[in-house]
Design a protein around this motif. Structure first.
Motif, mmCIF file in Angstrom:
data_model
loop_
_atom_site.group_PDB
_atom_site.id
_atom_site.type_symbol
_atom_site.label_atom_id
_atom_site.label_comp_id
_atom_site.label_asym_id
_atom_site.label_seq_id
_atom_site.Cartn_x
_atom_site.Cartn_y
_atom_site.Cartn_z
ATOM 1 N N VAL A 77 0.866 -1.189 0.000
ATOM 2 C CA VAL A 77 0.000 0.000 0.000
ATOM 3 C C VAL A 77 0.890 1.222 0.000
ATOM 4 N N THR A 78 0.747 2.046 -0.959
ATOM 5 C CA THR A 78 1.537 3.277 -1.073
ATOM 6 C C THR A 78 0.752 4.419 -0.469
ATOM 7 N N PRO A 79 1.271 5.075 0.562
ATOM 8 C CA PRO A 79 0.497 6.181 1.152
ATOM 9 C C PRO A 79 0.334 7.301 0.149
ATOM 10 N N PRO A 80 -0.793 7.954 0.205
ATOM 11 C CA PRO A 80 -1.001 9.058 -0.746
ATOM 12 C C PRO A 80 -0.036 10.187 -0.441
ATOM 13 N N SER A 81 0.370 10.840 -1.476
ATOM 14 C CA SER A 81 1.299 11.961 -1.318
ATOM 15 C C SER A 81 0.579 13.146 -0.694
ATOM 16 N N ILE A 82 1.299 13.816 0.181
ATOM 17 C CA ILE A 82 0.720 14.977 0.878
ATOM 18 C C ILE A 82 0.858 16.190 -0.024
#
Length: 218
Positions: A77-82
């Motif tokens: 799971v790739t965290p969404p970019s801030i």
């Protein structure tokens, strides 16, 4: 055979034929109806009732056990970019110029009161005057003179700022009412005095006491 007789025989025959036909129809209808009713009644009696029981359904087979599935690791799971919002521009600075209000001017001072007048009199003075010679023989009340009544009356009277007597009252009676009333009447009507003065030299009222003796002459 005459014509009339032949006509009568023909009518009787026709009537007999009609009656015979009606009787046959009635008998046939009754026969058919009766047979049908007896047949229905018989069939109804022969009809037998029975209960139909439905066989229970066969038991369901249990499902086969699941086959062993190969364990597959979950996808990463790739965290969404801030996403950072762009910096806000500083609000514009508004310069408010406040007018300078000069202070109110002081109210003018009231003028100083004039100095009090200078009086030469340093002490209060009472009213001055003399009642000597104020009473005469004509002031003697007639009723008291006829009765040969004498007496001494002491009165208190107030001298106003004009020097005249403003009021009079008896503080010691002579024993005769007419002599007492005559005393105050003569003092109020004829008394003249120099008014009293206060410490500032202004005229003021004054109260004095006087004793008058009524005596018949001769």
């Amino acid at each position: 055979m005459s014509y009339a007789q032949r006509k009568q025989l023909s009518g009787n025959r026709t009537l007999a034929i009609v009656i015979a036909a009606v009787l046959q129809f009635v008998l046939g209808y009754a026969l058919v109806t009766g047979l049908a009713a007896s047949f229905v009644k018989k069939e109804v009696q022969n009809l037998k009732t029975f209960n139909v029981e439905q066989p229970p359904p066969p038991p369901e087979k249990p499902p086969p056990p699941p086959k062993d599935m190969p364990k597959v690791p979950p996808p990463p799971v790739t965290p969404p970019s801030i996403v950072q919002p762009p910096p806000l521009a500083p609000p514009p600075i508004q310069t408010v110029v406040t007018p300078v209000i000069p202070p109110p001017l002081p109210a003018p001072r009231p003028p100083a009161p004039p100095p009090p007048p200078v009086h030469t009199v340093q002490h209060a003075q009472s009213a001055t005057g003399d009642l000597q010679g104020l009473f005469t023989s004509d002031d003697y009340p007639e009723a008291a003179a006829e009765a040969n009544v004498t007496g001494t009356t002491t009165v208190s009277y107030v001298i106003g700022t004009s020097g005249r007597v403003t009021s009079c009252s008896v503080i010691s009676s002579s024993g005769n009412r007419s002599l007492d009333q005559a005393t105050c009447r003569v003092i109020q009507s004829r008394g003249r005095f120099t008014p009293a003065r206060d410490s500032n030299g202004n005229p003021t009222t004054d109260t004095k006491t006087q004793t008058i003796t009524w005596r018949l002459q001769g």
